[in-house]
Design an enzyme around this catalytic site. Sequence first.
Site, PDB file in Angstrom:
ATOM      1  N   TYR A 129       6.111 -11.288   1.974  1.00  0.00           N
ATOM      2  CA  TYR A 129       5.485 -10.438   2.995  1.00  0.00           C
ATOM      3  C   TYR A 129       6.302 -10.460   4.294  1.00  0.00           C
ATOM      4  O   TYR A 129       6.595  -9.414   4.878  1.00  0.00           O
ATOM      5  CB  TYR A 129       4.057 -10.934   3.233  1.00  0.00           C
ATOM      6  CG  TYR A 129       3.215 -10.055   4.120  1.00  0.00           C
ATOM      7  CD1 TYR A 129       2.475  -9.007   3.585  1.00  0.00           C
ATOM      8  CD2 TYR A 129       3.120 -10.285   5.488  1.00  0.00           C
ATOM      9  CE1 TYR A 129       1.677  -8.198   4.398  1.00  0.00           C
ATOM     10  CE2 TYR A 129       2.329  -9.492   6.302  1.00  0.00           C
ATOM     11  CZ  TYR A 129       1.602  -8.452   5.752  1.00  0.00           C
ATOM     12  OH  TYR A 129       0.818  -7.662   6.559  1.00  0.00           O
ATOM     13  N   SER A 153       3.759  -5.538  10.950  1.00  0.00           N
ATOM     14  CA  SER A 153       2.853  -6.681  11.137  1.00  0.00           C
ATOM     15  C   SER A 153       3.452  -7.583  12.202  1.00  0.00           C
ATOM     16  O   SER A 153       4.672  -7.529  12.454  1.00  0.00           O
ATOM     17  CB  SER A 153       2.754  -7.460   9.815  1.00  0.00           C
ATOM     18  OG  SER A 153       2.107  -8.707  10.002  1.00  0.00           O
TER      19      SER A 153
HETATM   20  P1  NAD Z   1      -6.006  -3.189   2.497  1.00  0.00           P
HETATM   21  O1  NAD Z   1      -5.786  -4.053   1.313  1.00  0.00           O
HETATM   22  O2  NAD Z   1      -7.366  -3.052   3.062  1.00  0.00           O
HETATM   23  O3  NAD Z   1      -5.425  -1.735   2.223  1.00  0.00           O
HETATM   24  C1  NAD Z   1      -4.167  -1.546   1.620  1.00  0.00           C
HETATM   25  C2  NAD Z   1      -4.102  -0.151   1.078  1.00  0.00           C
HETATM   26  O4  NAD Z   1      -2.868   0.002   0.377  1.00  0.00           O
HETATM   27  C3  NAD Z   1      -5.231   0.160   0.084  1.00  0.00           C
HETATM   28  O5  NAD Z   1      -5.652   1.492   0.259  1.00  0.00           O
HETATM   29  C4  NAD Z   1      -4.514   0.006  -1.272  1.00  0.00           C
HETATM   30  O6  NAD Z   1      -5.114   0.753  -2.290  1.00  0.00           O
HETATM   31  C5  NAD Z   1      -3.149   0.536  -0.907  1.00  0.00           C
HETATM   32  N1  NAD Z   1      -2.122   0.141  -1.867  1.00  0.00           N
HETATM   33  C6  NAD Z   1      -1.765  -1.102  -2.247  1.00  0.00           C
HETATM   34  N2  NAD Z   1      -0.774  -1.039  -3.166  1.00  0.00           N
HETATM   35  C7  NAD Z   1      -0.491   0.278  -3.338  1.00  0.00           C
HETATM   36  C8  NAD Z   1       0.431   0.989  -4.141  1.00  0.00           C
HETATM   37  N3  NAD Z   1       1.255   0.352  -4.993  1.00  0.00           N
HETATM   38  N4  NAD Z   1       0.442   2.339  -4.080  1.00  0.00           N
HETATM   39  C9  NAD Z   1      -0.430   2.997  -3.254  1.00  0.00           C
HETATM   40  N5  NAD Z   1      -1.319   2.378  -2.468  1.00  0.00           N
HETATM   41  C10 NAD Z   1      -1.347   1.025  -2.513  1.00  0.00           C
HETATM   42  O7  NAD Z   1      -4.969  -3.737   3.607  1.00  0.00           O
HETATM   43  P2  NAD Z   1      -4.953  -3.569   5.187  1.00  0.00           P
HETATM   44  O8  NAD Z   1      -5.292  -4.858   5.784  1.00  0.00           O
HETATM   45  O9  NAD Z   1      -5.689  -2.346   5.591  1.00  0.00           O
HETATM   46  O10 NAD Z   1      -3.379  -3.392   5.395  1.00  0.00           O
HETATM   47  C11 NAD Z   1      -2.775  -2.146   5.634  1.00  0.00           C
HETATM   48  C12 NAD Z   1      -1.374  -2.390   6.174  1.00  0.00           C
HETATM   49  O11 NAD Z   1      -1.466  -3.110   7.395  1.00  0.00           O
HETATM   50  C13 NAD Z   1      -0.507  -3.228   5.245  1.00  0.00           C
HETATM   51  O12 NAD Z   1       0.830  -2.751   5.273  1.00  0.00           O
HETATM   52  C14 NAD Z   1      -0.583  -4.602   5.856  1.00  0.00           C
HETATM   53  O13 NAD Z   1       0.549  -5.378   5.556  1.00  0.00           O
HETATM   54  C15 NAD Z   1      -0.636  -4.246   7.317  1.00  0.00           C
HETATM   55  N6  NAD Z   1      -1.216  -5.289   8.169  1.00  0.00           N
HETATM   56  C16 NAD Z   1      -2.479  -5.752   7.951  1.00  0.00           C
HETATM   57  C17 NAD Z   1      -2.980  -6.733   8.785  1.00  0.00           C
HETATM   58  C18 NAD Z   1      -4.357  -7.278   8.632  1.00  0.00           C
HETATM   59  O14 NAD Z   1      -4.664  -8.266   9.288  1.00  0.00           O
HETATM   60  N7  NAD Z   1      -5.225  -6.679   7.840  1.00  0.00           N
HETATM   61  C19 NAD Z   1      -2.189  -7.251   9.812  1.00  0.00           C
HETATM   62  C20 NAD Z   1      -0.906  -6.764   9.989  1.00  0.00           C
HETATM   63  C21 NAD Z   1      -0.433  -5.776   9.164  1.00  0.00           C
END
Ligand code: NAD
Length: 263
Positions: A158, A145
């Site tokens: 986080y 991130s």
């Molecule tokens: P999201 O909540 O849409 O998806 C997260 C996924 O992780 C889901 O499929 C969920 O079921 C799965 N998950 C959560 N806990 C779990 C566990 N214990 N075991 C197995 N699966 C698990 O989130 P997102 O926004 O798509 O984020 C995905 C990644 O990208 C994350 O690591 C997040 O930190 C990172 N990220 C997101 C953003 C953003 O703006 N959305 C920005 C930077 C980084």
Amino acid sequence: MQLSQSRPLSGRVAAVTGSTGGIGRAVAEALARAGADVALNGFGDPAPALAAIKAHGVRARYFDADLADGAAARGWVHAVEADFGRLDILVNNAGIQHVAPIEAFPDDRWDAILAVNLSSNFHTIKAAVPGMRARGWGRIINIASAHGLVASPFKAAYVAAKHGVLGLTKTVALELAETPLTANAICPGFVKTPLVEGQIADQARVHGMSEEQVVREVILASQPSRRFIEADHVGETAVFLCSEAASGITGAALAIDGGWTAR
Ligand code: NAD
């Protein structure tokens, strides 16, 4: 291995954690478009993602695992290898978030975020590297991130976990530097997914603001482009990191953040 230009990843097997939705699903679909067979994981309904990926003419299968449990995370990698016969591309994407001031940050949220966002990456990488080394090719891509590079208030767990992911990525990259395996992190800014939608609601509570105000004045205030990042663009960056052209990129933290970490 014969690789075609239009489907450069055909013959490769990719495993993407947390890929039933959000960024993980977009990454899984991008890898499938490039020809890779894909193993999915996550707590959402896998059926829509499986159908979308199979439409690209590749093999796709869902493997259940709660990645907060280290043994389950390692077992997930071994299950993929047993079923597909190999694992070439590991994408650590699963992540969770909790927003609270440090003095009120719940202990159990700290532990859960460190387990899912950081320790699961250690366990899956540890399990996947021996097979990649033996087959002589591998790509490890950790979805960190912008919060792996800079901090924001109220996100102690986080930010700590994502900074840890960059440290882990660099360490693994150095250990694998003389092999054909690479390890890199992608550092997205804000992408509109269920995780961010949850944060908008949480931040509205913390700041006493409306959700519209939070989007305008808090979330996109840190992103100079003032636009959300497209999940597909994160997916295509992962595909690039799997290319021959990216074979010299290892230990990198690639920001896709609309300029956030440039200031
Ligand atoms: P999201 O909540 O849409 O998806 C997260 C996924 O992780 C889901 O499929 C969920 O079921 C799965 N998950 C959560 N806990 C779990 C566990 N214990 N075991 C197995 N699966 C698990 O989130 P997102 O926004 O798509 O984020 C995905 C990644 O990208 C994350 O690591 C997040 O930190 C990172 N990220 C997101 C953003 C953003 O703006 N959305 C920005 C930077 C980084």
